[in-house]
Structure formats: structure tokens, C-alpha cells
Scaffold this motif. Structure first.
Motif, PDB file in Angstrom:
ATOM      1  N   THR A   1     -27.213 -45.680 -55.844  1.00 38.42           N
ATOM      2  CA  THR A   1     -27.495 -46.942 -55.159  1.00 38.42           C
ATOM      3  C   THR A   1     -27.679 -46.783 -53.655  1.00 38.42           C
ATOM      4  OG1 THR A   1     -25.118 -47.392 -54.982  1.00 38.42           O
ATOM      5  CG2 THR A   1     -26.276 -48.328 -56.876  1.00 38.42           C
ATOM      6  N   LEU A   2     -27.175 -45.682 -53.088  1.00 32.75           N
ATOM      7  CA  LEU A   2     -27.253 -45.487 -51.639  1.00 32.75           C
ATOM      8  C   LEU A   2     -28.155 -44.327 -51.237  1.00 32.75           C
ATOM      9  CD1 LEU A   2     -23.517 -45.928 -50.503  1.00 32.75           C
ATOM     10  CD2 LEU A   2     -25.407 -47.541 -50.185  1.00 32.75           C
ATOM     11  N   SER A   3     -28.777 -43.655 -52.186  1.00 34.29           N
ATOM     12  CA  SER A   3     -29.463 -42.404 -51.867  1.00 34.29           C
ATOM     13  C   SER A   3     -30.609 -42.601 -50.873  1.00 34.29           C
ATOM     14  CB  SER A   3     -29.970 -41.726 -53.141  1.00 34.29           C
ATOM     15  OG  SER A   3     -30.820 -42.594 -53.862  1.00 34.29           O
ATOM     16  N   ASP A   4     -31.358 -43.701 -50.995  1.00 34.05           N
ATOM     17  CA  ASP A   4     -32.445 -43.927 -50.035  1.00 34.05           C
ATOM     18  C   ASP A   4     -31.886 -44.177 -48.639  1.00 34.05           C
ATOM     19  OD1 ASP A   4     -34.322 -43.637 -52.028  1.00 34.05           O
ATOM     20  OD2 ASP A   4     -34.531 -45.788 -52.406  1.00 34.05           O
ATOM     21  N   ARG A   5     -30.848 -44.977 -48.563  1.00 31.41           N
ATOM     22  CA  ARG A   5     -30.225 -45.282 -47.270  1.00 31.41           C
ATOM     23  C   ARG A   5     -29.641 -44.024 -46.637  1.00 31.41           C
ATOM     24  NH1 ARG A   5     -26.060 -50.281 -46.234  1.00 31.41           N
ATOM     25  NH2 ARG A   5     -25.107 -49.557 -44.287  1.00 31.41           N
ATOM     26  N   ILE A   6     -28.980 -43.196 -47.449  1.00 29.20           N
ATOM     27  CA  ILE A   6     -28.396 -41.958 -46.943  1.00 29.20           C
ATOM     28  C   ILE A   6     -29.489 -41.012 -46.447  1.00 29.20           C
ATOM     29  CG2 ILE A   6     -27.103 -39.887 -47.591  1.00 29.20           C
ATOM     30  CD1 ILE A   6     -25.607 -41.703 -49.621  1.00 29.20           C
ATOM     31  N   SER A   7     -30.569 -40.907 -47.206  1.00 28.08           N
ATOM     32  CA  SER A   7     -31.674 -40.035 -46.805  1.00 28.08           C
ATOM     33  C   SER A   7     -32.243 -40.459 -45.458  1.00 28.08           C
ATOM     34  CB  SER A   7     -32.768 -40.060 -47.876  1.00 28.08           C
ATOM     35  OG  SER A   7     -32.293 -39.554 -49.110  1.00 28.08           O
ATOM     36  N   GLN A   8     -32.395 -41.765 -45.246  1.00 23.93           N
ATOM     37  CA  GLN A   8     -32.910 -42.261 -43.969  1.00 23.93           C
ATOM     38  C   GLN A   8     -31.953 -41.933 -42.822  1.00 23.93           C
ATOM     39  OE1 GLN A   8     -33.578 -46.433 -44.655  1.00 23.93           O
ATOM     40  NE2 GLN A   8     -35.176 -46.084 -46.174  1.00 23.93           N
ATOM     41  N   GLN A   9     -30.653 -42.066 -43.086  1.00 24.65           N
ATOM     42  CA  GLN A   9     -29.658 -41.777 -42.051  1.00 24.65           C
ATOM     43  C   GLN A   9     -29.682 -40.296 -41.676  1.00 24.65           C
ATOM     44  OE1 GLN A   9     -27.769 -44.143 -40.706  1.00 24.65           O
ATOM     45  NE2 GLN A   9     -25.778 -43.333 -40.069  1.00 24.65           N
ATOM     46  N   LEU A  10     -29.715 -39.432 -42.682  1.00 25.52           N
ATOM     47  CA  LEU A  10     -29.718 -37.993 -42.414  1.00 25.52           C
ATOM     48  C   LEU A  10     -31.016 -37.544 -41.739  1.00 25.52           C
ATOM     49  CD1 LEU A  10     -28.077 -36.603 -45.684  1.00 25.52           C
ATOM     50  CD2 LEU A  10     -27.049 -36.736 -43.411  1.00 25.52           C
ATOM     51  N   SER A  11     -32.106 -38.227 -42.059  1.00 23.72           N
ATOM     52  CA  SER A  11     -33.398 -37.839 -41.491  1.00 23.72           C
ATOM     53  C   SER A  11     -33.430 -37.977 -39.976  1.00 23.72           C
ATOM     54  CB  SER A  11     -34.517 -38.678 -42.110  1.00 23.72           C
ATOM     55  OG  SER A  11     -34.653 -38.389 -43.492  1.00 23.72           O
ATOM     56  N   LYS A  12     -32.582 -38.867 -39.427  1.00 22.05           N
ATOM     57  CA  LYS A  12     -32.507 -39.012 -37.979  1.00 22.05           C
ATOM     58  C   LYS A  12     -32.079 -37.696 -37.330  1.00 22.05           C
ATOM     59  CE  LYS A  12     -31.048 -43.853 -38.406  1.00 22.05           C
ATOM     60  NZ  LYS A  12     -29.922 -44.803 -38.140  1.00 22.05           N
ATOM     61  N   TYR A  13     -31.206 -36.956 -38.015  1.00 22.73           N
ATOM     62  CA  TYR A  13     -30.706 -35.682 -37.488  1.00 22.73           C
ATOM     63  C   TYR A  13     -31.560 -34.501 -37.959  1.00 22.73           C
ATOM     64  CZ  TYR A  13     -26.574 -38.618 -36.717  1.00 22.73           C
ATOM     65  OH  TYR A  13     -25.732 -39.625 -36.331  1.00 22.73           O
ATOM     66  N   LEU A  14     -32.114 -34.616 -39.174  1.00 23.26           N
ATOM     67  CA  LEU A  14     -32.921 -33.526 -39.727  1.00 23.26           C
ATOM     68  C   LEU A  14     -34.139 -33.214 -38.874  1.00 23.26           C
ATOM     69  CD1 LEU A  14     -32.966 -34.062 -43.600  1.00 23.26           C
ATOM     70  CD2 LEU A  14     -32.508 -31.913 -42.420  1.00 23.26           C
ATOM     71  N   ALA A  15     -34.615 -34.199 -38.137  1.00 21.70           N
ATOM     72  CA  ALA A  15     -35.816 -33.998 -37.324  1.00 21.70           C
ATOM     73  C   ALA A  15     -35.647 -32.861 -36.318  1.00 21.70           C
ATOM     74  CB  ALA A  15     -36.159 -35.301 -36.590  1.00 21.70           C
ATOM     75  N   PHE A  16     -34.408 -32.503 -35.998  1.00 20.36           N
ATOM     76  CA  PHE A  16     -34.153 -31.466 -34.992  1.00 20.36           C
ATOM     77  C   PHE A  16     -33.888 -30.093 -35.623  1.00 20.36           C
ATOM     78  CE2 PHE A  16     -32.721 -35.568 -33.334  1.00 20.36           C
ATOM     79  CZ  PHE A  16     -33.507 -35.663 -32.189  1.00 20.36           C
ATOM     80  N   PHE A  17     -34.064 -29.990 -36.937  1.00 25.76           N
ATOM     81  CA  PHE A  17     -33.771 -28.741 -37.640  1.00 25.76           C
ATOM     82  C   PHE A  17     -34.942 -28.338 -38.537  1.00 25.76           C
ATOM     83  CE2 PHE A  17     -29.747 -30.711 -36.659  1.00 25.76           C
ATOM     84  CZ  PHE A  17     -28.929 -29.656 -36.292  1.00 25.76           C
ATOM     85  N   GLN A  18     -35.011 -27.027 -38.800  1.00 28.15           N
ATOM     86  CA  GLN A  18     -36.005 -26.537 -39.750  1.00 28.15           C
ATOM     87  C   GLN A  18     -35.421 -26.671 -41.163  1.00 28.15           C
ATOM     88  OE1 GLN A  18     -38.238 -22.855 -38.783  1.00 28.15           O
ATOM     89  NE2 GLN A  18     -37.021 -22.803 -36.887  1.00 28.15           N
ATOM     90  N   ALA A  19     -35.402 -27.898 -41.652  1.00 27.08           N
ATOM     91  CA  ALA A  19     -34.877 -28.190 -42.984  1.00 27.08           C
ATOM     92  C   ALA A  19     -35.432 -29.534 -43.418  1.00 27.08           C
ATOM     93  CB  ALA A  19     -33.352 -28.224 -42.976  1.00 27.08           C
ATOM     94  N   GLU A  20     -35.559 -29.733 -44.713  1.00 28.50           N
ATOM     95  CA  GLU A  20     -36.027 -31.009 -45.235  1.00 28.50           C
ATOM     96  C   GLU A  20     -35.218 -31.409 -46.452  1.00 28.50           C
ATOM     97  OE1 GLU A  20     -39.913 -31.166 -46.958  1.00 28.50           O
ATOM     98  OE2 GLU A  20     -39.865 -29.075 -47.624  1.00 28.50           O
ATOM     99  N   LEU A  21     -35.109 -32.717 -46.650  1.00 28.64           N
ATOM    100  CA  LEU A  21     -34.395 -33.295 -47.786  1.00 28.64           C
ATOM    101  C   LEU A  21     -35.416 -33.971 -48.683  1.00 28.64           C
ATOM    102  CD1 LEU A  21     -31.590 -34.061 -49.061  1.00 28.64           C
ATOM    103  CD2 LEU A  21     -31.726 -36.166 -47.714  1.00 28.64           C
ATOM    104  N   LYS A  22     -35.425 -33.594 -49.959  1.00 34.30           N
ATOM    105  CA  LYS A  22     -36.414 -34.149 -50.885  1.00 34.30           C
ATOM    106  C   LYS A  22     -35.794 -34.308 -52.263  1.00 34.30           C
ATOM    107  CE  LYS A  22     -38.322 -29.493 -51.587  1.00 34.30           C
ATOM    108  NZ  LYS A  22     -39.541 -28.640 -51.431  1.00 34.30           N
ATOM    109  N   ALA A  23     -36.486 -35.018 -53.124  1.00 33.88           N
ATOM    110  CA  ALA A  23     -36.005 -35.238 -54.481  1.00 33.88           C
ATOM    111  C   ALA A  23     -35.929 -33.918 -55.242  1.00 33.88           C
ATOM    112  CB  ALA A  23     -36.925 -36.209 -55.208  1.00 33.88           C
TER     113      ALA A  23
END
Length: 316
Positions: A85-107
Motif C-alpha cells: 500500500t505504501l510502495s509508490d510513496r516510499i519509492s518517491q521518497q527514496l528517489s529524492k536521495y537516489l538522484a545523487f547516487f549511481q543506483a536506481e530503484l525499479k520493480a
């Protein structure tokens, strides 16, 4: 298998069930470990192919917005389990920090999660069973993880199944059976009502390996560490059994004592076939000596029940 809204009153000694309250994601890239170490409560240096980690991601104020488990596939690939129920919201939150790293979060499209009770089924799926809590065994079809046992000691496992290697077997129990086992073991799920309401220590995460107090800085670490070191934890997660409820209590519903004084709130609930309700709630430790009921259903009878782990702060 047909899904039901209630859980079986008694869990089988050996079972497999779908774990559809969770979604699996994949973190991939050379900076995966560096990114995670600065965001989560667990120590990523302890995450190996043979050892999984539960953990939390928090706001700068130490409030938990994500509860998860991590499984390492390789140095640059980590599977993550989030609440559905929270996975989309969590992904958006983490993406704020992921932008500064060579890493990606995907399904994690080729992965499926199964829950297992007892050692009978896991023994047929893996060359050896993971021996200790949070240990993992790599198999031809995925990863077998030992999670928190039931309060009576019956072992529980998660099988992270790689459907690209082989189609996952059909579970013999509905997803509600696994949800019940999670509640009985003391593993809560956050949702839109309870996200960002509690620090990880309120949710007992430190009791089953999800918080490191020695790893160094991460988002929210200062507040969490202060509460731990100063012994200021006044609320934690309890399990309760409710009888004589008019409706199914929901996350966020208030729990009170016999005089109507606030004790805490529900985080999870599930009804069982015998008419009882199993609950998890974050309560003041004073609740251990109180009569507990629901604020909006004062006729309900609630009793504290054991968890699958020990919480020192809850010991009288």
C-alpha cells in the motif's frame, strides 16, 4: 487460490501462503550500499548473500515511513520488500536521495514472495535451512530467509522466488494466513494512516535485528539514538486479541484503559474464522497493568498476547 477476508483461526504447522501485502523492488547500481547506509536503520555492512536485514527508512525527525527487508543478490543488486500500500510513496521518497547516487530503484518483475511456516516445505526448496534469524540460503529458484518465529516457536520463512528461473508453486493457504502469522509474530505493516507516526523503536525493530546503534549517521539517526541511549522509550508494539467487537478495528483506532485514558493506537488488525480479532498496536508500557479496550467499542475485551521475540522494555 481464492482470497478471503478472514484468516484461519488456527495456523497449520506446515503451510505455504502468498505474501501479497508486500511488493518486491530491485535496487541496482555501483552506489547501492553507499545509498542505503545513509538512509536506513540497519548496518548495510552486515548485508550478505547469507544474511538478510530488516530495517526502516525515516524522516529527519526519526519517524518511520518505510519498513522493509533487504536480500542481497550481488554486490550491486539488492532486493527490497516494501508494504504494497505504501510502495509508490516510499519509492518517491527514496528517489529524492537516489538522484545523487549511481543506483536506481525499479520493480522486481521476475520475483514473487511466499510465506512458509514450519520446516517441512522449506526443506524441499533449499539445500539447507538458514539457521539463525535473518539468515538466508541461496537456491536455484531464489532466496530462502528465516524470519521471526511464531510465539510458540514454530519457525517462519520467506521464499523470495525467482519466477524467471521457475514458476512459483501454488500456495496451500490464502494470503490472510500469512498476514495473521506476521501479526502473531509481532511484525507490523505501515499504511497511509500509520506512516511517519512512530520511530523504529516504537515498532520493536531493534528486537529482531533491524536497528544498528553503532553504524554511524543516517537520516533520523540522532533522534533514534538519543531515545535508545537515554532509555526514554515509553511506547512499543504489543499484540492483543480482541473479542466482542462490533466491527473490525482499523489502523489508527485508539486504545484506552478502563477509565477512557489514552494508551495508544492500532497498527494492524485481522479477523479470524472463530470471531476473534488479532491486533498489533503501539501502546504506553503502562498498558501492561491496565484494562485495555477500544475507544469506539468500549464493550470489546482485549488481552495482551506474546510476540515472536523479546522486548526488554516490556518486561515488568
Amino acid at each position: 487460490m481464492t482470497q478471503t477476508t478472514t484468516a484461519p483461526a488456527t495456523l497449520p504447522d506446515a503451510m505455504t501462503a502468498s505474501a501479497d501485502a508486500h511488493r518486491l523492488m530491485l535496487l541496482e547500481g555501483p552506489d547501492v550500499d553507499r545509498f542505503l547506509q545513509g538512509q536506513v536503520t540497519c548496518n548495510i555492512e552486515e548485508l550478505t548473500r547469507e544474511h538478510s536485514l530488516p530495517g526502516a527508512a525515516c524522516t529527519p525527525k526519526g519517524r518511520t515511513y518505510a519498513l522493509f527487508r533487504l536480500v542481497r543478490l550481488s554486490p550491486e543488486r539488492v532486493l527490497v520488500r516494501f508494504p504494497e500500500t505504501l510502495s509508490d510513496r516510499i519509492s518517491q521518497q527514496l528517489s529524492k536521495y537516489l538522484a545523487f547516487f549511481q543506483a536506481e530503484l525499479k520493480a522486481a518483475e521476475d520475483w514473487q514472495l511466499l510465506g512458509l511456516i514450519g520446516e517441512e516445505h522449506p526443506a524441499t526448496l533449499a539445500p539447507s535451512l538458514p539457521a539463525e534469524l535473518n539468515d538466508a540460503t541461496i537456491t536455484d529458484n531464489g532466496v530462502l530467509v528465516r524470519t521471526v518465529p511464531l510465539p510458540d516457536g514454530r519457525p517462519r520463512f520467506e521464499f523470495w522466488w525467482n519466477t524467471a528461473a521457475k514458476e512459483a508453486p501454488e500456495p496451500d493457504q490464502p494470503g490472510t494466513a500469512w498476514e495473521l502469522s506476521e501479526i502473531m509474530s509481532g511484525l507490523t505493516l505501515l499504511n497511509e494512516t500509520t506512516t511517519e507516526q512512530y520511530i523504529p523503536l516504537n515498532l520493536n525493530l531493534q528486537s529482531y535485528g533491524g536497528v544498528s546503534f553503532t553504524k554511524g549517521c543516517y537520516t533520523g539517526q540522532e533522534i533514534i539514538a538519543r531515545m535508545h541511549h537515554l532509555g526514554q522509550l515509553k511506547k512499543s508494539l504489543f499484540r492483543l486479541e480482541a473479542r466482542f467487537t462490533d466491527t473490525l478495528p482499523a489502523p489508527g483506532d485508539r486504545l484506552v484503559d478502563g477509565d477512557g485514558n489514552a494508551l495508544g493506537e492500532i497498527t494492524d488488525s485481522i479477523a479470524t474464522d472463530d470471531g476473534t480479532v488479532q491486533l498489533l498496536g503501539v501502546l504506553k508500557h503502562a498498558a501492561m497493568e491496565a484494562t485495555i479496550t477500544l475507544a469506539d467499542q468500549p464493550g470489546a475485551q482485549l488481552e495482551l498476547q506474546p510476540l515472536g521475540y523479546d522486548v526488554p522494555e516490556q518486561q515488568p
